[in-house]
Design an enzyme around this catalytic site. Structure first.
Site, mmCIF file in Angstrom:
data_model
loop_
_atom_site.group_PDB
_atom_site.id
_atom_site.type_symbol
_atom_site.label_atom_id
_atom_site.label_comp_id
_atom_site.label_asym_id
_atom_site.label_seq_id
_atom_site.Cartn_x
_atom_site.Cartn_y
_atom_site.Cartn_z
ATOM 1 N N ASN A 273 0.838 -1.134 -0.075
ATOM 2 C CA ASN A 273 -0.173 0.020 0.044
ATOM 3 C C ASN A 273 0.936 1.365 0.086
ATOM 4 O OD1 ASN A 273 0.644 0.682 2.809
ATOM 5 N ND2 ASN A 273 -0.468 -1.205 3.293
ATOM 6 N N ASP B 70 -4.218 -6.328 4.740
ATOM 7 C CA ASP B 70 -5.167 -7.150 5.145
ATOM 8 C C ASP B 70 -5.138 -8.623 4.638
ATOM 9 O OD1 ASP B 70 -6.329 -5.291 7.146
ATOM 10 O OD2 ASP B 70 -7.283 -4.251 5.367
HETATM 11 N N1 CTP Z 1 -4.090 -3.336 11.685
HETATM 12 C C1 CTP Z 1 -3.281 -4.391 12.285
HETATM 13 N N2 CTP Z 1 -3.400 -5.752 11.671
HETATM 14 C C2 CTP Z 1 -4.092 -5.618 10.388
HETATM 15 C C3 CTP Z 1 -4.867 -4.696 10.034
HETATM 16 C C4 CTP Z 1 -4.774 -3.491 10.717
HETATM 17 O O1 CTP Z 1 -2.658 -4.443 13.556
HETATM 18 N N3 CTP Z 1 -3.960 -6.906 9.816
HETATM 19 C C5 CTP Z 1 -3.998 -2.067 12.627
HETATM 20 C C6 CTP Z 1 -3.463 -1.103 11.870
HETATM 21 O O2 CTP Z 1 -1.941 -0.866 12.215
HETATM 22 C C7 CTP Z 1 -4.179 0.073 12.530
HETATM 23 C C8 CTP Z 1 -5.639 -0.248 12.634
HETATM 24 O O3 CTP Z 1 -5.300 -1.655 12.794
HETATM 25 O O4 CTP Z 1 -3.761 0.619 13.711
HETATM 26 C C9 CTP Z 1 -6.709 0.050 11.613
HETATM 27 O O5 CTP Z 1 -6.344 -0.416 10.409
HETATM 28 P P1 CTP Z 1 -7.215 -0.414 9.057
HETATM 29 O O6 CTP Z 1 -6.687 -1.169 7.874
HETATM 30 O O7 CTP Z 1 -7.750 1.176 8.971
HETATM 31 O O8 CTP Z 1 -8.476 -1.020 9.632
HETATM 32 P P2 CTP Z 1 -9.021 -2.440 9.366
HETATM 33 O O9 CTP Z 1 -9.332 -3.161 10.741
HETATM 34 O O10 CTP Z 1 -8.213 -3.312 8.460
HETATM 35 O O11 CTP Z 1 -10.396 -2.123 8.773
HETATM 36 P P3 CTP Z 1 -10.807 -1.813 7.259
HETATM 37 O O12 CTP Z 1 -9.561 -2.228 6.264
HETATM 38 O O13 CTP Z 1 -11.933 -2.626 6.715
HETATM 39 O O14 CTP Z 1 -11.041 -0.339 7.294
#
Ligand code: CTP
Length: 391
Positions: free
Chosen positions: A203, A272
């Site tokens: 990303n 993710d």
């Molecule tokens: N995070 C994490 N591990 C993952 C994904 C996210 O620790 N596999 C953490 C990121 O470091 C950040 C927070 O979760 O502090 C939010 O990440 P974000 O990608 O915005 O949230 P998601 O839970 O992945 O939700 P979405 O992508 O559906 O918005």
């Protein structure tokens, strides 16, 4: 007001850049040069950069009652001498005041930062080392010289650190150490999920926000482990860097350091999903269509939320719609203490820019909208909110 002392070493040319950084941070900068420094760099260079004449003559007296050196010494928030030659260090250590710079040093009550810079053999000489020890005893903050190519043609220890490193050191000296005793774990940057030996999914994160958080924590006295995905940024001095590439590696590294820490700042943009299987050989382009199967990565923060105990967890969220609502839901789901929300629609906020505009939401659902600001300053504003949550 910052006082910047310049002495007669070849590294004095780098001090022009330092003066520029100081002016950006703290508008009023007064430069004092030794007569030797003026042989290496023109006073006019500093005058142009700071908007004030560089001072050299020790008998210069101000219009008011006080003698100039006392007046300067009283008004300074910090006095920095870069480069500091063996000669000037010796005079300062021995209390000799034979020019404006050494005279101001004796009158100064503010923190003093010295940046020795010279040939390695000179630096290692017992006389110089003894002077540095005396200056430490006098309360001076001494920045270790770097190792590398020296102007005399040989390579060794004695090189003046880069101006931005000196500026970081000075900022750290001036910052109140309200995180002393706190062990913090910061994650930063993107993760890369390999498809084959050549390609990966990732990303747009550059690590700027996470590195700013790590730097601010170091400046405030915390013990910092920085677990970072691939980033071109340099690790803030004083933090321990653990480099990782994939989300699974980040997961392992975080779990290894989690037990011992009091605070986790999870600024990394973790992928993710990862390709279900990374090919061992480079995939041929005709084999790509309809074959990219993905599998979810562990949510590191959510797992930490489960094992949290007394620790404080700070998460970040990137949103493009319904930012507040989504972030509140994330805070609950991941059992966080604070969540810092970026709205990617705001110009100047988000990935690969030096500024950010965020909203900080706490467990009670209270939201604080902050204006657009540099990530370095924002990092301190976030820590101002974290501090009361820690014991
Ligand atoms: N995070 C994490 N591990 C993952 C994904 C996210 O620790 N596999 C953490 C990121 O470091 C950040 C927070 O979760 O502090 C939010 O990440 P974000 O990608 O915005 O949230 P998601 O839970 O992945 O939700 P979405 O992508 O559906 O918005």
């Amino acid at each position: 007001m910052y006082l910047l002392g310049v002495t007669g070493g070849i590294a004095a040319y780098k001090t022009a850049e330092l003066a520029r950084l100081f002016v950006r941070e703290e508008k009023e900068v007064h430069v004092i040069m030794t007569p030797g420094a003026a042989q290496f760099i023109s006073p006019l260079t500093f005058q142009t950069l700071t908007g004030r004449p560089a001072l050299i003559d020790q008998y210069w007296v101000s219009e008011g009652e006080k003698v100039r050196h006392v007046e300067l010494a009283e008004a300074a928030a910090v006095m920095v001498v870069a480069p500091a030659t063996a000669n000037t260090l010796g005079k300062m250590a021995g209390g000799i005041a034979d020019n404006l710079l050494t005279t101001v040093y004796l009158a100064a009550q503010c923190p003093v930062v010295l940046v020795p810079s010279m040939n390695e053999r000179m630096y290692q000489h017992p006389a110089v080392q003894a002077n540095l020890e005396r200056l430490r005893e006098q309360g001076c903050h001494i920045m270790e010289p770097g190792t590398g190519e020296l102007a005399c043609g040989i390579s060794g220890k004695g090189r003046m650190p880069e101006p931005h490193e000196i500026a970081d050191f000075v900022r750290a000296v001036l910052t109140e150490k309200d995180f002393r005793g706190v062990r913090a774990l910061v994650t930063a940057g993107p993760t890369r999920e390999p498809l084959d030996p050549v390609r990966f999914i990732s990303n747009r994160s550059t690590g700027l926000m996470g590195y700013a958080m790590a730097r601010a924590l170091v400046e405030r006295g915390a013990d910092v482990v920085l677990i970072s995905g691939p980033s071109s940024l340099s690790c803030p001095g004083g933090a321990r860097l653990v480099p990782v590439t994939t989300a699974l590696q980040m997961y392992e590294a975080v779990m290894e350091h989690f037990e011992e820490c009091h605070l986790v700042v999870k600024a990394a943009a973790v992928a993710d999903y990862r390709p279900a299987a990374a090919a061992e050989q480079k995939m041929k382009k005709e084999n790509f269509e309809n074959v990219l199967r993905l599998q979810p990565n562990p949510d590191i923060l959510q797992e930490l939320g489960r094992r949290k105990g007394e620790r404080i967890l700070v998460g970040f969220a990137m949103e493009t719609e319904r930012a507040g609502l989504n972030a509140r839901e994330k805070l609950q789901r991941k059992n966080l203490d604070l969540i810092v929300v970026n709205d990617l629609n705001v110009p100047g906020a988000g990935f690969a820019v030096p500024t950010n505009q965020v909203c900080i939401i706490d467990r009670q659902g209270r939201a604080e909208e902050l204006p657009l600001m540099p990530k370095e300053i924002l990092a301190h504003r976030i820590l101002d909110r974290v501090r009361p949550l820690l014991p």
